[in-house]
Design a protein around this motif. Sequence first.
Motif, PDB file in Angstrom:
ATOM      1  N   GLY A 106      -3.655   2.132   4.881  1.00  9.93           N
ATOM      2  CA  GLY A 106      -2.492   1.258   4.857  1.00  9.93           C
ATOM      3  C   GLY A 106      -2.140   0.679   6.210  1.00  9.93           C
ATOM      4  O   GLY A 106      -1.829  -0.503   6.338  1.00  9.93           O
ATOM      5  N   THR A 123      -1.636  -3.263  11.112  1.00  5.03           N
ATOM      6  CA  THR A 123      -1.423  -3.337   9.666  1.00  5.03           C
ATOM      7  C   THR A 123      -2.661  -3.733   8.878  1.00  5.03           C
ATOM      8  O   THR A 123      -2.656  -3.644   7.649  1.00  5.03           O
ATOM      9  N   ASN A 130       0.833  -1.208   0.000  1.00  8.26           N
ATOM     10  CA  ASN A 130       0.000   0.000   0.000  1.00  8.26           C
ATOM     11  C   ASN A 130       0.867   1.257   0.000  1.00  8.26           C
ATOM     12  O   ASN A 130       2.022   1.238   0.427  1.00  8.26           O
TER      13      ASN A 130
END
Length: 401
Positions: free
Chosen positions: A231, A219, A174
């Motif tokens: 992200g 995460t 990302n």
Amino acid sequence: MRKITFVFIIVLGYIANAQTGIIKGLVVDKQSESPLPGATIELLNVEQAIGVITDIDGYFTLENVPLGRQMIRVSYIGFESITIPNIVVTSGKDAAVNIALIEAFDRLDEVIITSETSKAQAINKLTSVSARQFGVEEVTRFSGGRSDVGRLAANFAGVSSPDDSRNDIVIRGNSPVGLLWRVEGVPIPSPNHYSTLGTTGGPVSALNPNLLKNSDFITSAFPAEYGNAIGGVFDLGFRKGNVDDYEYTGQVGIFTGVEAMAEGPLGKNKGSFLVAGRYSLVSLLGIGAGGTSATPNYYDVSFNVDFGKSKLGNFSLFGIIGFSDIEFLGDDIDEDDLFAAEDENSKADSGFGVIGLKHQINIGSSSFLRTTVAGSFATNEFKADRFIEKKHSARTYYKIY
């Protein structure tokens, strides 16, 4: 002769006391964040057992602890016990730890519920708990991390950094822009020196790890409170200052700079203050760093003031303020400079800050209400003078803002 013997005994006693340290902290219920009086704290892996219990406000002080890395076990009736390893104990500074215990539940007979498989759910149930907790010691111990939480996170599974000149975080491919930074529950701009608007990373971190408590790095599978995260999430928190004694700390690092920190008790309600300031070491030495001969100037101040508990609840004031600038002069740079050109003079200025007031009050014995009011700002400016014909005595140039 008696006077000499007496002095020798005093000096010997002083040396013996200097070989021990102190571990102190606060024990709370993780769910309600209310203090747990009477919790037991034991020092493990020592010949002579050392233990204390928390006072009515949940605080404890473990004295005469041998120097080095120590381990403690915290237990309380009705809660799961927890063991905390690798607590660094020194003679010059008290080791502070904050402990949150989880309520224990009895195991009942199992109930099995079956249903059709949903393709919308992942088979691997661990995909919903992609989180990692880290502490200040982990940040400072990480080799090559420059005391930067961003560079530490780049070593976790599924996380990488584009290059060594910045601490941008790439999580599972990302964009780094999708990273959300939070301090004390408040979303903030990029907490880095020389950061550019719209980015989440920078060359030098403005976060002082000596003020951070155990924090979360997430995460994926973000809870609803992280609505702006795409992200990843850095959910950081500030620790409280020493509530018993005044402490002063100083240290020097190439990237962290020259640092001074003070902490101590405040008021009569177990309040405390914690404030730290850092200034660029390379700026004081007048040298370049990080692939350029230009001298970077940056400084930051972080603080957390806890006013203690009162009838109106617990108030605390926290904040970070940092500024940075660097000037690239074409006549003064080296040929292999990574950031400047011989036919250009440029200057970059940036600033970042967040200040907040937090209030927390208990509602009953199992719940609390927390309110945070905060404001933040971020500034960025870049100026460049390009010389079209540098070799001629009459130079022409243009400016970029």
